[in-house]
Design an enzyme around this catalytic site. Structure first.
Site, PDB file in Angstrom:
ATOM      1  N   ASP A   1     -15.753  25.349 103.492  1.00 40.30           N
ATOM      2  CA  ASP A   1     -15.647  25.566 102.093  1.00 40.30           C
ATOM      3  C   ASP A   1     -14.810  26.837 102.071  1.00 40.30           C
ATOM      4  OD1 ASP A   1     -15.774  26.169  99.020  1.00 40.30           O
ATOM      5  OD2 ASP A   1     -18.026  28.091  99.837  1.00 40.30           O
TER       6      ASP A   1
ATOM      7  N   LYS B   1      -5.492  29.348  95.324  1.00 37.49           N
ATOM      8  CA  LYS B   1      -7.396  27.923  94.940  1.00 37.49           C
ATOM      9  C   LYS B   1      -6.610  27.277  93.376  1.00 37.49           C
ATOM     10  CE  LYS B   1     -11.497  25.278  95.405  1.00 37.49           C
ATOM     11  NZ  LYS B   1     -12.981  26.127  95.665  1.00 37.49           N
TER      12      LYS B   1
ATOM     13  N   GLU C   1     -18.645  20.237  95.308  1.00 41.04           N
ATOM     14  CA  GLU C   1     -18.969  21.125  96.323  1.00 41.04           C
ATOM     15  C   GLU C   1     -20.648  21.324  95.778  1.00 41.04           C
ATOM     16  OE1 GLU C   1     -16.629  24.383  94.461  1.00 41.04           O
ATOM     17  OE2 GLU C   1     -15.063  24.169  96.726  1.00 41.04           O
TER      18      GLU C   1
ATOM     19  N   ASP D   1     -23.382  25.491  89.883  1.00 37.11           N
ATOM     20  CA  ASP D   1     -21.899  25.985  91.086  1.00 37.11           C
ATOM     21  C   ASP D   1     -20.986  27.170  90.476  1.00 37.11           C
ATOM     22  OD1 ASP D   1     -20.321  26.936  93.545  1.00 37.11           O
ATOM     23  OD2 ASP D   1     -20.401  25.125  93.904  1.00 37.11           O
TER      24      ASP D   1
END
Length: 585
Positions: free
Chosen positions: A8, A71, A148, A171
């Site tokens: 992850d 990210k 994800e 999420d």
């Protein structure tokens, strides 16, 4: 022995997991004995690269040599500067992945050459390509990118294989938001629809609260902190700590000693109380903005709220009470409990790694599908009476089509004697290309000249299970083909650049410090005095009242000793401060 792991790669923290001997997914600890590794990279004064806790500590005192939340820069041409060195976002992510790979090898006692890496469902093609490149630079073969929410659903579904139900995964992570609707039946997890925002997460909550804290400092001391990078970093760190505390208490004191020079030039501190009501007032609009993607995903899945049997909330920011309250009100019931928001995605990635290697298939019989989150198509001209209008978007693959998928459409030439065709590939939902995102473009040569409309060009979109698009064009009359892998080369490293970057990162990574012994999560990960002081100052706000005076005195004495150049006193105070922080835990 070689292992395949699940990773992850998060905005705030990253995790790595693998299947244990019983076929259950388990998280692997890093060199400090922790499951969560901060997604932070730093370059210290000696030119050594750090990843994780030590880099996060350095961020407070040397933000110009440290980077976090990379990210959010993936797939974009936004270089990262660490001191006198420049890196691409892909290279920074590669350093994080390399650290995770080495931690996994240490934990598993074998080599790790392949990984399933998770990405937000709403990541663009360029962001997905950049993530695969980062894996390559880190020495990992990344054949599978897993969305994800799908990973989280897999972690949930592995214990509910007999259930036949619709599940919604919400999420909300540190930097991205995704929602996916899945159908579960007979061991199959079938993704029906996804939506989201890859620029929304807990970091935005922190930034709003940090802005409010900065305003309180300016009100108290008459000095603006705008442009003060070091102060801004400390404000954001304090905001994050306050946000986390406010998930369990109604108010929290924020104390940041010696934040910046005050009106008279003397060091000024910030001391203020933040209530949960104040925090919620700042972030309500951002949290409410997650409702529209939920509604969009349900519409695309052709389901009502009542059709959803379980709501699974993952991502660290889903712990914010107002987030859970909003979701509970939306569905009329509490979300699913018992799913660890931080760990579910990594555990699901490990399960997918097991499915890929065959370690899971015989025993569990799980199968998962996924969807294309965006509509993909090309620019065309359309007729408007006798006129031809350009800039029209012609979809080939509608959003939420199950992948992998291949679709072909045939288009005609529009100009007399036309010898080439320009193919411009877009993603988005607008009727006109100007409202969508240009992915790539190229020109198909060799079209036989003829009257307008006589020659045909077939365009085929192939969208694979990793969410990466290939485009093939074929001139129908001649069979001549051209192939494009949509990869936004201007925002990616080319083959030669990747080779050079891999070699350079390997050299620079070789100068990284040796692994240290496991320490407490709140203890300093380096003995550098700047980082130690920053850790101590950060700890002041939450230290017991009986300890706070001594902790503050040690900080002041250490600063004074360093200013005087008294190395003996500084070393003694370093040791005392380190011992006290370890005792606090």
């Amino acid at each position: 022995m070689s292992h395949v792991v699940g990773i992850d790669l998060g905005t705030t923290h990253s995790l790595v997991a693998a299947l244990d001997g019983a076929g259950r997914p388990t998280l692997l600890t890093n060199r400090l004995g922790q499951r969560l590794t901060p997604s932070v990279v730093g370059l210290d004064a000696e030119g050594r690269l750090h990843v994780g806790e030590s880099a996060r500590t350095q961020l407070l005192v040397h933000p110009e040599r440290t980077v976090a939340e990379v990210k959010r820069r993936m797939g974009r041409d936004l270089p990262v500067t660490l001191g006198d060195r420049r890196y691409s976002p892909t290279e920074i992510s590669a350093l994080i992945l390399r650290a995770l790979r080495e931690d996994a090898e240490r934990a598993l006692g074998g080599t790790v050459t392949e990984a399933v890496v998770t990405v937000p469902a709403y990541f663009s093609d360029a962001q997905r390509q950049a993530t695969k490149d980062a894996g390559e630079l880190a020495g990992l073969k990344v054949e599978r990118l897993l969305n994800e929410p799908t990973a989280a659903a897999l972690a949930y579904g592995v214990d509910h294989l007999d259930a036949e139900q619709y599940v919604l995964v919400y999420d909300l992570g540190g930097g991205t938001f995704d929602v996916s609707v899945l159908e579960m039946f007979q061991g199959v997890l079938d993704v029906k629809a996804s939506a989201g925002n890859n620029q929304l997460g807990g970091s935005d909550f922190d930034q709003l609260l940090a802005g409010w804290l900065g305003a309180q400092f300016e009100r108290a001391h008459g000095v603006s902190l705008a442009g003060n990078l070091a102060a801004q970093v400390r404000l954001k760190a304090a905001a994050e700590s306050a946000k986390i505390a406010l998930s369990s208490v109604d108010a929290v004191p924020v104390l940041i000693p010696f934040l910046a020079p005050g009106r008279g030039g003397a060091p000024a501190s910030l001391e203020v109380e933040v209530t949960r009501a104040r925090f919620e007032g700042l972030v309500t609009d951002l949290i409410r903005s997650t409702l529209e993607p939920m509604e969009s995903a349900l519409r695309d899945a052709k389901l009502s709220r009542k059709s959803i049997a379980e709501v699974v909330m993952v991502g660290g920011s889903s712990r914010v009470p107002l987030v859970r309250q909003l979701v509970a009100e939306y569905f009329g019931r509490e979300p699913r409990a018992g799913v660890n928001p931080d760990e579910a995605v990594a555990l699901g990635a490990a399960l997918q790694a097991g499915l890929k290697t065959g370690a899971m298939s015989a025993a569990r019989g799980i199968m998962i599908t996924d969807v294309c989150p965006f509509t993909l198509g090309v620019e065309v001209q359309a007729s408007a009476g006798r006129e031809r209008v350009g800039g029209v978007f012609s979809p080939l693959i509608p959003r939420n089509t199950t992948v992998p998928v291949s679709r072909t459409e045939t288009f005609a030439t529009t100009v007399e004697g036309q010898r080439s065709v320009e193919i411009r590939v877009f993603q988005g939902e607008g009727r006109l290309v100007r409202d969508n995102l240009l992915l790539d473009e190229y020109t198909v040569e060799g079209v036989p000249p003829a009257r307008a409309g006589a020659e045909k060009v077939a365009v085929t979109f192939t969208y694979d299970i990793n969410g990466i698009l290939n485009v093939t064009t074929r001139v129908v009359s001649t069979g001549k083909e051209a192939v494009l892998v949509v990869d936004k080369r201007s925002q990616r490293l080319g083959p030669e650049q990747r080779t050079e970057a891999k070699e350079r990162l390997a050299r620079e990574w070789g100068t990284a410090p040796a692994p240290t012994a496991p320490v407490s999560a709140s203890a300093p990960a380096t003995t550098d005095s700047d980082a130690l002081l920053a850790a101590a100052v950060d700890r002041l706000a939450s230290a017991p009242a009986s300890v706070r005076p001594r902790l503050e005195a040690l900080c002041n004495d250490l600063r004074a000793a360093r200013e005087k150049g008294d190395r003996v006193a500084a070393a003694r105070l370093d040791a005392e401060l380190t011992d006290l922080l370890f005792d606090l835990g």
